[in-house]
Design an enzyme around this catalytic site. Structure first.
Site, PDB file in Angstrom:
ATOM      1  N   GLU A   1      -5.188  -4.545  -0.514  1.00 43.61           N
ATOM      2  CA  GLU A   1      -6.600  -4.403  -0.154  1.00 43.61           C
ATOM      3  C   GLU A   1      -6.965  -2.949   0.178  1.00 43.61           C
ATOM      4  O   GLU A   1      -8.062  -2.484  -0.140  1.00 43.61           O
ATOM      5  CB  GLU A   1      -6.921  -5.272   1.081  1.00 43.61           C
ATOM      6  CG  GLU A   1      -6.859  -6.764   0.866  1.00 43.61           C
ATOM      7  CD  GLU A   1      -5.445  -7.358   0.975  1.00 43.61           C
ATOM      8  OE1 GLU A   1      -4.468  -6.674   0.619  1.00 43.61           O
ATOM      9  OE2 GLU A   1      -5.322  -8.518   1.391  1.00 43.61           O
TER      10      GLU A   1
ATOM     11  N   CYS B   1      10.310   1.320   2.514  1.00 44.93           N
ATOM     12  CA  CYS B   1      11.212   0.228   2.889  1.00 44.93           C
ATOM     13  C   CYS B   1      12.657   0.710   3.031  1.00 44.93           C
ATOM     14  O   CYS B   1      13.472   0.048   3.655  1.00 44.93           O
ATOM     15  CB  CYS B   1      11.130  -0.890   1.862  1.00 44.93           C
ATOM     16  SG  CYS B   1      11.487  -0.305   0.202  1.00 44.93           S
TER      17      CYS B   1
ATOM     18  N   GLU C   1      10.995  -3.787  11.954  1.00 45.51           N
ATOM     19  CA  GLU C   1      10.658  -2.663  11.081  1.00 45.51           C
ATOM     20  C   GLU C   1       9.490  -1.892  11.708  1.00 45.51           C
ATOM     21  O   GLU C   1       8.432  -2.470  11.949  1.00 45.51           O
ATOM     22  CB  GLU C   1      10.254  -3.197   9.710  1.00 45.51           C
ATOM     23  CG  GLU C   1      10.008  -2.115   8.695  1.00 45.51           C
ATOM     24  CD  GLU C   1       9.588  -2.675   7.329  1.00 45.51           C
ATOM     25  OE1 GLU C   1      10.060  -2.177   6.327  1.00 45.51           O
ATOM     26  OE2 GLU C   1       8.767  -3.624   7.303  1.00 45.51           O
TER      27      GLU C   1
ATOM     28  N   TRP D   1       0.800  -1.225   0.000  1.00 44.97           N
ATOM     29  CA  TRP D   1       0.000   0.000   0.000  1.00 44.97           C
ATOM     30  C   TRP D   1       0.830   1.270   0.000  1.00 44.97           C
ATOM     31  O   TRP D   1       0.284   2.357  -0.132  1.00 44.97           O
ATOM     32  CB  TRP D   1      -0.943   0.012   1.218  1.00 44.97           C
ATOM     33  CG  TRP D   1      -0.277  -0.405   2.503  1.00 44.97           C
ATOM     34  CD1 TRP D   1      -0.393  -1.623   3.107  1.00 44.97           C
ATOM     35  CD2 TRP D   1       0.615   0.356   3.330  1.00 44.97           C
ATOM     36  NE1 TRP D   1       0.377  -1.667   4.260  1.00 44.97           N
ATOM     37  CE2 TRP D   1       1.008  -0.459   4.404  1.00 44.97           C
ATOM     38  CE3 TRP D   1       1.129   1.645   3.268  1.00 44.97           C
ATOM     39  CZ2 TRP D   1       1.883  -0.044   5.406  1.00 44.97           C
ATOM     40  CZ3 TRP D   1       2.012   2.070   4.250  1.00 44.97           C
ATOM     41  CH2 TRP D   1       2.369   1.235   5.307  1.00 44.97           C
ATOM     42  N   ASN D   2       2.150   1.181   0.194  1.00 46.19           N
ATOM     43  CA  ASN D   2       2.872   2.440   0.461  1.00 46.19           C
ATOM     44  C   ASN D   2       3.152   3.270  -0.791  1.00 46.19           C
ATOM     45  O   ASN D   2       3.282   4.482  -0.703  1.00 46.19           O
ATOM     46  CB  ASN D   2       4.134   2.207   1.290  1.00 46.19           C
ATOM     47  CG  ASN D   2       5.137   1.328   0.616  1.00 46.19           C
ATOM     48  OD1 ASN D   2       4.803   0.602  -0.326  1.00 46.19           O
ATOM     49  ND2 ASN D   2       6.368   1.365   1.068  1.00 46.19           N
TER      50      ASN D   2
ATOM     51  N   GLU E   1      10.652  -8.402  -2.770  1.00 48.22           N
ATOM     52  CA  GLU E   1      11.143  -7.132  -2.215  1.00 48.22           C
ATOM     53  C   GLU E   1      10.416  -6.936  -0.902  1.00 48.22           C
ATOM     54  O   GLU E   1       9.244  -6.554  -0.895  1.00 48.22           O
ATOM     55  CB  GLU E   1      10.789  -5.976  -3.150  1.00 48.22           C
ATOM     56  CG  GLU E   1      11.541  -5.954  -4.437  1.00 48.22           C
ATOM     57  CD  GLU E   1      13.009  -5.719  -4.214  1.00 48.22           C
ATOM     58  OE1 GLU E   1      13.365  -4.954  -3.301  1.00 48.22           O
ATOM     59  OE2 GLU E   1      13.798  -6.327  -4.931  1.00 48.22           O
ATOM     60  N   LEU E   2      11.089  -7.176   0.206  1.00 49.28           N
ATOM     61  CA  LEU E   2      10.355  -7.191   1.473  1.00 49.28           C
ATOM     62  C   LEU E   2      10.766  -6.015   2.361  1.00 49.28           C
ATOM     63  O   LEU E   2      11.087  -4.959   1.865  1.00 49.28           O
ATOM     64  CB  LEU E   2      10.536  -8.550   2.139  1.00 49.28           C
ATOM     65  CG  LEU E   2      10.141  -9.735   1.226  1.00 49.28           C
ATOM     66  CD1 LEU E   2      10.379 -11.054   1.903  1.00 49.28           C
ATOM     67  CD2 LEU E   2       8.704  -9.618   0.742  1.00 49.28           C
TER      68      LEU E   2
ATOM     69  N   LYS F   1      -2.117  -7.641  -8.568  1.00 45.53           N
ATOM     70  CA  LYS F   1      -3.036  -7.509  -7.429  1.00 45.53           C
ATOM     71  C   LYS F   1      -2.535  -6.417  -6.491  1.00 45.53           C
ATOM     72  O   LYS F   1      -1.509  -6.584  -5.830  1.00 45.53           O
ATOM     73  CB  LYS F   1      -3.154  -8.825  -6.649  1.00 45.53           C
ATOM     74  CG  LYS F   1      -4.416  -8.809  -5.797  1.00 45.53           C
ATOM     75  CD  LYS F   1      -4.398  -9.736  -4.623  1.00 45.53           C
ATOM     76  CE  LYS F   1      -3.648  -9.221  -3.450  1.00 45.53           C
ATOM     77  NZ  LYS F   1      -4.213  -7.990  -2.824  1.00 45.53           N
ATOM     78  N   PRO F   2      -3.277  -5.307  -6.416  1.00 44.06           N
ATOM     79  CA  PRO F   2      -2.882  -4.259  -5.469  1.00 44.06           C
ATOM     80  C   PRO F   2      -3.233  -4.653  -4.037  1.00 44.06           C
ATOM     81  O   PRO F   2      -3.930  -5.652  -3.815  1.00 44.06           O
ATOM     82  CB  PRO F   2      -3.712  -3.060  -5.925  1.00 44.06           C
ATOM     83  CG  PRO F   2      -4.900  -3.630  -6.620  1.00 44.06           C
ATOM     84  CD  PRO F   2      -4.486  -4.967  -7.180  1.00 44.06           C
TER      85      PRO F   2
HETATM   86  P1  NAD Z   1       1.734  -7.265   2.918  1.00 52.37           P
HETATM   87  O1  NAD Z   1       2.703  -8.378   2.785  1.00 52.37           O
HETATM   88  O2  NAD Z   1       0.733  -7.314   4.000  1.00 52.37           O
HETATM   89  O3  NAD Z   1       0.925  -7.083   1.572  1.00 52.37           O
HETATM   90  C1  NAD Z   1       1.574  -6.941   0.337  1.00 52.37           C
HETATM   91  C2  NAD Z   1       0.726  -7.575  -0.747  1.00 52.37           C
HETATM   92  O4  NAD Z   1       0.793  -8.990  -0.586  1.00 52.37           O
HETATM   93  C3  NAD Z   1      -0.747  -7.201  -0.689  1.00 52.37           C
HETATM   94  O5  NAD Z   1      -1.243  -7.034  -1.998  1.00 52.37           O
HETATM   95  C4  NAD Z   1      -1.366  -8.404  -0.023  1.00 52.37           C
HETATM   96  O6  NAD Z   1      -2.710  -8.578  -0.347  1.00 52.37           O
HETATM   97  C5  NAD Z   1      -0.518  -9.520  -0.588  1.00 52.37           C
HETATM   98  N1  NAD Z   1      -0.493 -10.740   0.218  1.00 52.37           N
HETATM   99  C6  NAD Z   1      -0.365 -10.835   1.550  1.00 52.37           C
HETATM  100  N2  NAD Z   1      -0.370 -12.132   1.921  1.00 52.37           N
HETATM  101  C7  NAD Z   1      -0.500 -12.861   0.796  1.00 52.37           C
HETATM  102  C8  NAD Z   1      -0.556 -14.258   0.527  1.00 52.37           C
HETATM  103  N3  NAD Z   1      -0.489 -15.168   1.496  1.00 52.37           N
HETATM  104  N4  NAD Z   1      -0.676 -14.663  -0.767  1.00 52.37           N
HETATM  105  C9  NAD Z   1      -0.727 -13.755  -1.776  1.00 52.37           C
HETATM  106  N5  NAD Z   1      -0.695 -12.422  -1.562  1.00 52.37           N
HETATM  107  C10 NAD Z   1      -0.571 -11.978  -0.295  1.00 52.37           C
HETATM  108  O7  NAD Z   1       2.630  -5.949   3.011  1.00 52.37           O
HETATM  109  P2  NAD Z   1       2.155  -4.459   3.279  1.00 52.37           P
HETATM  110  O8  NAD Z   1       1.859  -4.314   4.712  1.00 52.37           O
HETATM  111  O9  NAD Z   1       1.172  -4.074   2.269  1.00 52.37           O
HETATM  112  O10 NAD Z   1       3.460  -3.650   2.890  1.00 52.37           O
HETATM  113  C11 NAD Z   1       4.367  -3.138   3.778  1.00 52.37           C
HETATM  114  C12 NAD Z   1       5.648  -3.901   3.619  1.00 52.37           C
HETATM  115  O11 NAD Z   1       6.133  -3.765   2.285  1.00 52.37           O
HETATM  116  C13 NAD Z   1       6.722  -3.355   4.501  1.00 52.37           C
HETATM  117  O12 NAD Z   1       7.360  -4.406   5.165  1.00 52.37           O
HETATM  118  C14 NAD Z   1       7.691  -2.705   3.530  1.00 52.37           C
HETATM  119  O13 NAD Z   1       9.015  -2.651   3.980  1.00 52.37           O
HETATM  120  C15 NAD Z   1       7.526  -3.541   2.330  1.00 52.37           C
HETATM  121  N6  NAD Z   1       7.988  -2.818   1.153  1.00 52.37           N
HETATM  122  C16 NAD Z   1       9.146  -3.226   0.566  1.00 52.37           C
HETATM  123  C17 NAD Z   1       9.646  -2.561  -0.525  1.00 52.37           C
HETATM  124  C18 NAD Z   1      10.907  -3.023  -1.177  1.00 52.37           C
HETATM  125  O14 NAD Z   1      11.140  -2.641  -2.312  1.00 52.37           O
HETATM  126  N7  NAD Z   1      11.715  -3.834  -0.536  1.00 52.37           N
HETATM  127  C19 NAD Z   1       8.958  -1.471  -1.045  1.00 52.37           C
HETATM  128  C20 NAD Z   1       7.777  -1.076  -0.426  1.00 52.37           C
HETATM  129  C21 NAD Z   1       7.296  -1.771   0.677  1.00 52.37           C
END
Ligand code: NAD
Length: 496
Positions: free
Chosen positions: A182, A288, A389, A155-156, A254-255, A179-180
Site C-alpha cells: 500500500e 530481512c 524483528e 515496501w522495503n 519469505e517472511l 500486488k505491491p
Molecule cells: P506486510 O505483511 O504488512 O505486507 C506485505 C504485503 O502483504 C503487502 O503487499 C500487503 O498488502 C500484503 N498483505 C498483508 N496482509 C495481507 C492479507 N491478509 N492478504 C493478502 N495480502 C496481504 O509486510 P511489510 O510490513 O510490508 O514488510 C515487512 C516484512 O517483510 C518484514 O517482516 C520483513 O522481514 C519481510 N521481508 C522479508 C523478506 C524475505 O525475503 N524473507 C524480504 C523483504 C522483507
C-alpha cells in the site's frame, strides 16, 4: 519528484494491457518529509476478478511460446529497466526513503538483474525421463507452469521484489497478478510500463494496487489462482496461508528475520565492525537479512562495542536524495512508532543506550520518520528487542564466552532466515555452518544475497524460497506422462 513523468500518466493499475483508474485513491507519502507525492488507485475485489480472468486467458498463449521467445521479453524488460535506472531509483527514494545510492543498486543490479538472470532459463531442462516397465512406452515427468500466480510484496524493496517475483514466474510460462505494498506502489506501476514497452503480451503481467486484506485477500482466495508467492511480515504470511488453505493453493512465503551476527575472538575485528555496521543500517535497518542482534566473544567485546559505536555515530543521516547521505528515514509512522516502543521497553527492562535511542533533532528532521542509529548493551536473549524483528536502525550487542553458548543464543529464535559468523578458524566456521539452524549462513561476509543462490528461511521466516534454480522450481509443477505407442499411429506393417 515528477511521478507522472516517470509513470507516463497519472497513477493507474495495469490490468490486461490497459491502464485502469478508480474513483477511490490512496495517497503515497514521501517518508523523508511527509509530502504527498501521488494518489494511487484503490482496487476492489472486482479488479482482482478482472485481472485474474484476463491473466488466465493470456496464459495458454504465453506458455506455448518457446523458451527463447519468452526469454527475449525478459531481456527487453531488463534493458528497459537499465535505460531508466535513474528515474526509477529516484521514484524508489521518494516513496520508500532509502538513499539514492542504494536505490540505484536496487534498480540497476537487482531489478534488472533478476530479468537478465531468469532469461538464461530460456533453454532450461523441462523434465526428466524414466525407464518404463513395458516396451513401446515412454514415461516422462514434465515441469509445467502453474497457470496464474500471485505475487505479493512488501515496501522495503519495491522494485527489486517486483522483479524477484515477476521474472521467474513469467519465464516459467505463468502469467502473474502482482500486488505491491500500500505504501510503495509506484515502482511497480513504473515497472509495469516498462513491461508493456518491452512487448510482453497484455495480461501476462498485471499490477493491482490496494489493501492487502481486501484486494490481496481476494486474489489469494480466488479459484483461478494456482500459486501464491509472498514476501512480507509473519502476520501477513499467516493470514495469506490461512486464506490459501481454502482452495489448497500452494504458497511460497519469505517472511521476517532476526539475523544473529556472531564475532569470535579470532576474527578480523576491523572487517567484523565494518560489516556489522553495514548489515545493520542499510536501508535504515529495513532488510530481512539485517544484522538484528550481534554476539561478540568476551575477549574482544569492549573493543568491538567501542569501534561499532564510533562507526555508527559517524553515519550521515539526511535527505536520501543527497549523494553523501548514508541513511534515510523509516518508511512510515507506524514503523517508527514500533521501533521507538521496542527501544523504550528494552531500556525499561535494563538495556543501556550506548548511542542514539531517539528521533534525531534539527530542522532537517522535523518532518519525516527519522530514527537515530542506536546501539544497546546489557540486553539479554529473553528481551523483545532480541527476540522480535526490529526492522530499524537499532542493534543490541551482547557478549558470550564460548562457541557452544553462542550457537545456542543464535538458535534461540522463532526466526531462521540469515545468520552471520566472523572467524578465522575454519573448524569453527564449519561447525557454525553445521549447527546454526538458519536457511542462509554468511561466513566472513555479508549480503546482499546473490541471484543464483537460494534465499530461504526456516520456522517463522517462511517456507519455500526465492532465487536461483531452486527459486525457479517454485513456479513450476510436475505433469507425469505415460505414453504407450504400441500399434499407435503407425502403418500396420510396421507393428512388431
Ligand atoms: P506486510 O505483511 O504488512 O505486507 C506485505 C504485503 O502483504 C503487502 O503487499 C500487503 O498488502 C500484503 N498483505 C498483508 N496482509 C495481507 C492479507 N491478509 N492478504 C493478502 N495480502 C496481504 O509486510 P511489510 O510490513 O510490508 O514488510 C515487512 C516484512 O517483510 C518484514 O517482516 C520483513 O522481514 C519481510 N521481508 C522479508 C523478506 C524475505 O525475503 N524473507 C524480504 C523483504 C522483507
Amino acid at each position: 519528484m515528477d511521478v507522472v513523468n516517470v509513470l507516463g500518466r497519472e497513477p493507474a493499475m495495469y490490468i490486461g494491457g490497459s491502464w485502469v483508474a478508480t474513483d477511490e485513491a490512496r495517497p503515497v507519502i514521501n517518508p523523508a518529509n511527509e509530502s504527498i507525492i501521488a494518489a494511487v488507485p484503490e482496487a476492489s475485489e472486482e479488479h482482482a476478478d478482472r485481472a485474474l480472468e484476463i491473466a488466465r486467458r493470456a496464459q495458454s498463449e504465453w506458455s506455448r511460446r518457446s523458451g527463447p521467445e519468452r526469454g527475449a521479453v525478459l531481456k527487453a524488460i531488463a534493458q528497459g529497466i537499465r535505460a531508466q535506472q535513474e528515474e526509477l531509483a529516484r521514484l524508489v527514494v521518494a516513496e520508500q526513503g532509502k538513499t539514492i545510492t542504494e536505490a540505484r543498486g536496487e534498480v540497476g543490479d537487482a531489478a534488472a538483474g533478476f530479468f537478465d538472470y531468469y532469461a538464461t532459463f530460456e533453454r532450461a531442462q523441462v523434465g526428466s525421463m524414466f525407464a518404463p516397465d513395458e516396451t513401446n512406452e515412454q514415461l516422462f515427468v514434465r515441469s509445467v507452469p502453474y497457470g496464474v500466480v500471485i505475487g505479493i510484496i512488501p515496501w522495503n524493496y519495491p522494485a527489486a521484489l517486483f522483479a524477484r517475483k515477476v521474472a521467474p514466474a513469467i519465464m516459467a510460462g505463468n502469467t502473474i497478478v502482482l500486488k505491491p505494498h500500500e505504501d510503495t506502489p509506484l515502482a511497480a506501476l513504473a515497472l509495469a510500463r516498462i513491461v508493456e514497452e518491452a512487448g510482453a503480451p497484455p495480461g501476462v503481467v498485471n499490477v493491482v494496487t490496494g489493501a492487502g486484506r481486501v484486494v490481496g485477500d481476494a486474489l489469494v482466495r480466488h479459484p483461478i489462482t494456482q500459486m501464491v508467492s509472498v514476501t512480507g511480515s509473519v502476520r501477513g504470511g499467516r493470514e495469506i496461508l490461512a486464506a490459501a488453505a481454502e482452495n489448497i493453493t500452494p504458497v511460497s512465503l519469505e517472511l521476517g528475520g532476526k539475523a544473529p551476527f556472531i564475532v569470535l575472538e579470532d576474527a578480523d575485528l576491523g572487517a567484523a565492525v565494518e560489516n556489522a555496521v553495514d548489515a545493520r543500517f542499510w536501508n535504515c535497518g529495513q532488510v530481512c537479512t539485517c544484522n538484528e542482534r550481534t554476539y561478540v566473544q568476551s575477549g574482544v567485546y569492549d573493543e568491538f562495542v567501542e569501534r561499532f559505536v564510533e562507526a555508527a555515530s559517524s553515519l550521515r543521516l539526511g535527505d536520501p536524495t543527497r549523494e553523501d547521505v548514508q541513511m534515510g528515514p523509516k518508511v512510515n509512522e507506524p514503523e517508527l512508532t514500533k521501533v521507538e516502543a521496542l527501544v523504550r521497553e528494552a531500556v525499561e527492562q535494563g538495556a543501556n543506550v550506548r548511542l542514539g535511542g531517539a528521533r534525531p533533532e534539527g530542522k532537517e528532521f522535523e518532518k519525516g520518520y527519522w530514527f537515530e542509529p542506536t546501539v544497546l548493551t546489557d540486553t539479554t536473549n529473553e528481551m523483545d528487542i532480541v527476540q522480535r524483528e526490529v526492522f530499524g536502525p537499532v542493534l543490541p550487542i551482547q557478549p558470550f564466552e564460548d562457541f557452544d553458548e553462542v550457537v545456542g543464543l543464535a538458535n534461540d529464535s522463532p526466526y531462521g532466515l540469515t545468520a552471520y559468523v566472523f572467524t578465522s578458524d575454519l573448524h569453527k566456521a564449519m561447525r557454525a555452518i553445521d549447527d546454526i539452524d538458519f536457511g542462509e549462513i554468511y561466513v566472513n561476509k555479508i549480503g546482499p544475497e546473490q541471484i543464483q543462490g537460494f534465499h530461504t528461511g526456516y520456522r517463522l521466516s517462511g517456507m519455500g524460497g526465492d532465487d536461483g534454480p531452486y527459486g525457479y522450481e517454485r513456479y513450476l509443477r510436475k505433469k507425469t506422462v505415460y505414453l504407450h505407442y504400441d500399434g499407435f499411429g503407425t502403418p500396420a506393417e510396421l507393428h512388431p
